[in-house]
Design a protein around this motif. Sequence first.
Motif, PDB file in Angstrom:
ATOM      1  N   ARG A 277       0.707  -1.175   0.061  1.00  0.00           N
ATOM      2  CA  ARG A 277       0.072   0.064   0.066  1.00  0.00           C
ATOM      3  C   ARG A 277       0.995   1.269  -0.024  1.00  0.00           C
ATOM      4  O   ARG A 277       1.871   1.204   0.554  1.00  0.00           O
ATOM      5  CB  ARG A 277      -0.818  -0.044   1.243  1.00  0.00           C
ATOM      6  CG  ARG A 277      -1.891  -1.037   1.163  1.00  0.00           C
ATOM      7  CD  ARG A 277      -2.838  -0.975   2.332  1.00  0.00           C
ATOM      8  NE  ARG A 277      -4.166  -1.924   2.194  1.00  0.00           N
ATOM      9  CZ  ARG A 277      -5.063  -1.800   2.966  1.00  0.00           C
ATOM     10  NH1 ARG A 277      -5.409  -0.497   3.859  1.00  0.00           N
ATOM     11  NH2 ARG A 277      -6.034  -2.631   2.954  1.00  0.00           N
ATOM     12  N   PRO A 278       0.185   2.530  -0.489  1.00  0.00           N
ATOM     13  CA  PRO A 278      -0.891   2.504  -1.332  1.00  0.00           C
ATOM     14  C   PRO A 278      -0.735   1.718  -2.643  1.00  0.00           C
ATOM     15  O   PRO A 278       0.309   1.365  -3.058  1.00  0.00           O
ATOM     16  CB  PRO A 278      -0.960   4.000  -1.291  1.00  0.00           C
ATOM     17  CG  PRO A 278      -0.024   4.654  -0.324  1.00  0.00           C
ATOM     18  CD  PRO A 278       1.144   3.655  -0.175  1.00  0.00           C
ATOM     19  N   GLU A 279      -1.709   1.512  -3.181  1.00  0.00           N
ATOM     20  CA  GLU A 279      -1.897   0.761  -4.485  1.00  0.00           C
ATOM     21  C   GLU A 279      -0.865   1.247  -5.381  1.00  0.00           C
ATOM     22  O   GLU A 279      -0.872   2.448  -5.930  1.00  0.00           O
ATOM     23  CB  GLU A 279      -3.089   0.723  -5.090  1.00  0.00           C
ATOM     24  CG  GLU A 279      -3.273  -0.267  -6.141  1.00  0.00           C
ATOM     25  CD  GLU A 279      -4.634  -0.431  -6.783  1.00  0.00           C
ATOM     26  OE1 GLU A 279      -4.958  -0.815  -7.760  1.00  0.00           O
ATOM     27  OE2 GLU A 279      -5.742   0.100  -6.163  1.00  0.00           O
ATOM     28  N   GLY A 280       0.095   0.344  -5.783  1.00  0.00           N
ATOM     29  CA  GLY A 280       1.164   0.760  -6.876  1.00  0.00           C
ATOM     30  C   GLY A 280       2.246   1.570  -6.285  1.00  0.00           C
ATOM     31  O   GLY A 280       3.174   2.078  -6.985  1.00  0.00           O
ATOM     32  N   GLN A 281       2.098   1.739  -4.951  1.00  0.00           N
ATOM     33  CA  GLN A 281       3.449   2.534  -4.595  1.00  0.00           C
ATOM     34  C   GLN A 281       4.044   1.952  -3.068  1.00  0.00           C
ATOM     35  O   GLN A 281       4.460   2.743  -2.341  1.00  0.00           O
ATOM     36  CB  GLN A 281       2.669   4.245  -4.072  1.00  0.00           C
ATOM     37  CG  GLN A 281       1.970   4.803  -5.218  1.00  0.00           C
ATOM     38  CD  GLN A 281       1.364   6.266  -4.532  1.00  0.00           C
ATOM     39  OE1 GLN A 281       2.101   6.797  -3.813  1.00  0.00           O
ATOM     40  NE2 GLN A 281       0.465   6.337  -5.061  1.00  0.00           N
ATOM     41  N   GLY A 282       3.814   0.540  -3.060  1.00  0.00           N
ATOM     42  CA  GLY A 282       4.394  -0.088  -2.053  1.00  0.00           C
ATOM     43  C   GLY A 282       5.779  -0.360  -2.406  1.00  0.00           C
ATOM     44  O   GLY A 282       6.542  -0.233  -3.649  1.00  0.00           O
ATOM     45  N   ALA A 283       6.459  -1.107  -1.646  1.00  0.00           N
ATOM     46  CA  ALA A 283       8.053  -1.578  -1.924  1.00  0.00           C
ATOM     47  C   ALA A 283       8.043  -2.660  -3.003  1.00  0.00           C
ATOM     48  O   ALA A 283       8.855  -2.660  -3.902  1.00  0.00           O
ATOM     49  CB  ALA A 283       8.665  -2.164  -0.604  1.00  0.00           C
ATOM     50  N   VAL A 284       7.064  -3.481  -2.818  1.00  0.00           N
ATOM     51  CA  VAL A 284       6.985  -4.488  -4.053  1.00  0.00           C
ATOM     52  C   VAL A 284       6.974  -3.936  -5.515  1.00  0.00           C
ATOM     53  O   VAL A 284       7.571  -4.095  -6.446  1.00  0.00           O
ATOM     54  CB  VAL A 284       5.852  -5.368  -3.722  1.00  0.00           C
ATOM     55  CG1 VAL A 284       5.546  -6.267  -5.094  1.00  0.00           C
ATOM     56  CG2 VAL A 284       5.863  -6.219  -2.594  1.00  0.00           C
ATOM     57  N   ALA A 285       5.977  -2.761  -5.432  1.00  0.00           N
ATOM     58  CA  ALA A 285       5.917  -2.186  -6.746  1.00  0.00           C
ATOM     59  C   ALA A 285       7.193  -1.455  -7.403  1.00  0.00           C
ATOM     60  O   ALA A 285       7.532  -1.948  -8.240  1.00  0.00           O
ATOM     61  CB  ALA A 285       4.929  -1.220  -6.740  1.00  0.00           C
ATOM     62  N   ALA A 286       7.965  -1.023  -6.359  1.00  0.00           N
ATOM     63  CA  ALA A 286       9.173  -0.272  -6.628  1.00  0.00           C
ATOM     64  C   ALA A 286      10.208  -1.215  -6.920  1.00  0.00           C
ATOM     65  O   ALA A 286      10.971  -0.938  -7.917  1.00  0.00           O
ATOM     66  CB  ALA A 286       9.660   0.464  -5.269  1.00  0.00           C
ATOM     67  N   TYR A 287      10.464  -2.444  -6.225  1.00  0.00           N
ATOM     68  CA  TYR A 287      11.377  -3.307  -6.744  1.00  0.00           C
ATOM     69  C   TYR A 287      11.076  -3.967  -8.090  1.00  0.00           C
ATOM     70  O   TYR A 287      12.011  -4.013  -9.021  1.00  0.00           O
ATOM     71  CB  TYR A 287      11.230  -4.583  -5.556  1.00  0.00           C
ATOM     72  CG  TYR A 287      12.051  -4.690  -4.417  1.00  0.00           C
ATOM     73  CD1 TYR A 287      13.265  -3.966  -4.674  1.00  0.00           C
ATOM     74  CD2 TYR A 287      11.447  -4.574  -3.379  1.00  0.00           C
ATOM     75  CE1 TYR A 287      13.945  -3.758  -3.345  1.00  0.00           C
ATOM     76  CE2 TYR A 287      11.973  -4.496  -2.027  1.00  0.00           C
ATOM     77  CZ  TYR A 287      13.297  -4.048  -2.029  1.00  0.00           C
ATOM     78  OH  TYR A 287      14.055  -3.761  -0.855  1.00  0.00           O
ATOM     79  N   ARG A 288       9.745  -4.155  -8.281  1.00  0.00           N
ATOM     80  CA  ARG A 288       9.424  -4.527  -9.780  1.00  0.00           C
ATOM     81  C   ARG A 288       9.764  -3.404 -10.881  1.00  0.00           C
ATOM     82  O   ARG A 288      10.068  -3.870 -11.935  1.00  0.00           O
ATOM     83  CB  ARG A 288       7.882  -5.105  -9.882  1.00  0.00           C
ATOM     84  CG  ARG A 288       7.728  -6.323  -9.014  1.00  0.00           C
ATOM     85  CD  ARG A 288       6.169  -6.696  -9.072  1.00  0.00           C
ATOM     86  NE  ARG A 288       5.895  -7.859  -8.488  1.00  0.00           N
ATOM     87  CZ  ARG A 288       4.699  -8.375  -8.088  1.00  0.00           C
ATOM     88  NH1 ARG A 288       3.567  -7.533  -8.231  1.00  0.00           N
ATOM     89  NH2 ARG A 288       4.765  -9.549  -7.581  1.00  0.00           N
ATOM     90  N   GLU A 289       9.589  -2.310 -10.347  1.00  0.00           N
ATOM     91  CA  GLU A 289      10.103  -1.158 -11.300  1.00  0.00           C
ATOM     92  C   GLU A 289      11.361  -1.198 -11.484  1.00  0.00           C
ATOM     93  O   GLU A 289      11.767  -0.989 -12.856  1.00  0.00           O
ATOM     94  CB  GLU A 289       9.544   0.277 -10.781  1.00  0.00           C
ATOM     95  CG  GLU A 289       7.929   0.606 -10.943  1.00  0.00           C
ATOM     96  CD  GLU A 289       7.416   1.673  -9.920  1.00  0.00           C
ATOM     97  OE1 GLU A 289       8.509   2.271  -9.446  1.00  0.00           O
ATOM     98  OE2 GLU A 289       6.327   2.026  -9.848  1.00  0.00           O
ATOM     99  N   ALA A 290      12.171  -1.468 -10.498  1.00  0.00           N
ATOM    100  CA  ALA A 290      13.748  -1.516 -10.911  1.00  0.00           C
ATOM    101  C   ALA A 290      13.970  -2.625 -11.927  1.00  0.00           C
ATOM    102  O   ALA A 290      14.942  -2.637 -12.665  1.00  0.00           O
ATOM    103  CB  ALA A 290      14.325  -1.872  -9.475  1.00  0.00           C
ATOM    104  N   LEU A 291      13.293  -3.776 -11.828  1.00  0.00           N
ATOM    105  CA  LEU A 291      13.543  -4.911 -12.468  1.00  0.00           C
ATOM    106  C   LEU A 291      12.926  -4.672 -14.242  1.00  0.00           C
ATOM    107  O   LEU A 291      13.759  -5.234 -14.845  1.00  0.00           O
ATOM    108  CB  LEU A 291      12.716  -6.288 -11.992  1.00  0.00           C
ATOM    109  CG  LEU A 291      13.548  -6.765 -10.959  1.00  0.00           C
ATOM    110  CD1 LEU A 291      12.443  -8.063 -10.298  1.00  0.00           C
ATOM    111  CD2 LEU A 291      14.732  -7.258 -11.266  1.00  0.00           C
ATOM    112  N   SER A 292      11.902  -3.798 -13.983  1.00  0.00           N
ATOM    113  CA  SER A 292      11.438  -3.468 -15.462  1.00  0.00           C
ATOM    114  C   SER A 292      12.547  -2.392 -15.992  1.00  0.00           C
ATOM    115  O   SER A 292      12.723  -2.404 -17.367  1.00  0.00           O
ATOM    116  CB  SER A 292      10.158  -2.727 -15.431  1.00  0.00           C
ATOM    117  OG  SER A 292      10.300  -1.434 -14.908  1.00  0.00           O
ATOM    118  N   GLU A 293      13.064  -1.641 -15.270  1.00  0.00           N
ATOM    119  CA  GLU A 293      14.347  -0.786 -15.676  1.00  0.00           C
ATOM    120  C   GLU A 293      15.502  -1.792 -16.162  1.00  0.00           C
ATOM    121  O   GLU A 293      16.087  -1.479 -17.267  1.00  0.00           O
ATOM    122  CB  GLU A 293      14.772   0.197 -14.600  1.00  0.00           C
ATOM    123  CG  GLU A 293      13.861   1.465 -14.051  1.00  0.00           C
ATOM    124  CD  GLU A 293      13.638   2.203 -15.455  1.00  0.00           C
ATOM    125  OE1 GLU A 293      14.379   2.381 -16.398  1.00  0.00           O
ATOM    126  OE2 GLU A 293      12.633   2.992 -15.226  1.00  0.00           O
TER     127      GLU A 293
END
Length: 631
Positions: free
Chosen positions: A206-222
């Motif tokens: 949480r918040p939706e799309g703004q948690g740690a999991v989302a950020a780690y996945r954004e790192a992997l998308s980069e």
Amino acid sequence: MTTNARILPVGLLAALLVAGCGGGDDAGQAGPGPAAASVDPEELVQTEVVLAPRASEAEVPPWTPVIEAIPANGLRKALSRAGALEKEGRWLAAPAEATGEVESSEPAPPEPGALEIYLGVLAADATQADALEGVARVLAALEAQGRAALAEGRFADAEQVERVIVRAQPANEALAAYREALRAARRAQEKVRLAEAREAANRIFRPEGQGAVAAYREALSEFAGYLPAQDGLARLQARHLDRALAAAQEGRYPDSERLQAEAGRILPGSAALQDMLARIVELRQARTETLLAQGHAAVDALDLELAGRRLAEAEQVSLQAQGLDALRERIELARHYGHFRPGQVFREPLAGGGEGPEMVVLPHGSFLMGSPEDERGRAENEGPRHEVAFGRGFAMARNEATVADFRAFVEATGHRSLATRRGRSTVYDERGGVMGEHSRVDWRRDYAGSPAAPNLPVVHVAFEDAQAYAAWLSAQTGQRYRLPSEAEFEYAMRAGRQEAWPWGDGLPTRVVGNLTGDGDQSRIKRRWSNAIPGYSDGHWGPAPVRSFPAEGFGTFDLVGNVSEWVLDCWHDSYRRAPRDGSAWVNPGCTERVVRGASWASSIDRARSAYRQSTPADTTNARLGFRVVREL
């Protein structure tokens, strides 16, 4: 944590984990029905996200190797040396190892690596093919090494490779792509910093799309395969799985399932996830088996309250129905039948030796007692018709008490029946074709006053004699034996049917019991005046018990043979009659109810609803009894 979330079956849980791969919804918001979802309180903490300071990095200087042109006569030797160093992986210059016995105060100059030597050859001959190919191979290997360093977040090592490529071959075709990889890795590094800050603030989803999991996945998308991001996700999943296991060990299964589902959203299908899910399933199954064993033991002891609690616990623990249905069925059976089951036939040992009568367990249920107003032959005392419901099953003797049964009772107790004390009872006088009272007749005699065979139903017994026999059985077995209630008798006789007779409507089309048929005749050729047309059962007087087919619930001779005492006092209607199947008894009543037709009864008296009033001290050749056992 809340514990009201519904238990998920294994298949549904697996589906949820798979579905979590692409979803961004918080697992705490999922779940069917209006009940509040199970939410991890840690995710509700509104802690400010603070980025950690960037780690300081030393600036990577340009690569400035010392490259000397190789003399023409030394090219072959130089290429051979470069090839050997390339195979050893010594691509760049490295400090020389000390070889002298006396240590030098000055550091030895670095020994050139394969790349420096190849460049030295090209400095002498820019077209030398072997050197050009060697440079290409070494730079490709260094680029791969640099990309591996980027994946691990070792930027100094990765940038050093960029410096080498720029200096060695400024026009290298891979240089632009490598530099973009450097920039992508830097962006991934910033996403990981953000993810770690959110993780520290307990903002996992949480918040939706703004948690740690989302950020780690954004790192992997980069930067695909960026190990710090992968490690972060693995760390988060491991923490969720550890908490899921702890919750399962503490019996907080809804919390455990939520944490398992969230762990599946972090890294779907990981080996750690599958291993932990299997471990938790094994833990829960072991606990389920323990609870089920305790539940079955409680049923054995007829502690149904404890058995129900164990079943409820097992339903919360188990991820599948295996074993639950069997215990649930046993509890339900025990609630209605104790240690028995519907249709079960049994005999119980007597304390004084031998066995009691053979009993059959009748199912619990309900029926309409009495006769409808339009039934042929109906009497007013058979109404009003009303529903009777049995909350528990009961066992009924499969046949009437026999002469042998009653003899065992008399010999064990010394009981003197009412007819014995009176010295007389009513028998059938075949010569006159009527019933008459004869002396020296009691339970040891048959319908005509002759010695009775052991397998005949006992007659010449009063209500008190039947009661005494049932009391003796109770004392001998430690169980509750008694005469049936009027409702129990009719329920057993109907066996689920509502027609006028136990066999249906109309005259019987087959032999169903010992009744007055026009084909029956006495020893002196007498025939019945009230005979059933076209019916012959082959007996004049009571037949040995079980001479005819079994009835619907597994009993014999409720239809005909002898009429039977029941517990109820006589009432001339069913107004205010019990609705639970119990006997309707008034203290001190002298008139009792007799149920069922006898060997001398007309067709109307064979109806399921037929009943008659009889003084409790009556003894005659048409009246016997059977017992029931409470479960």
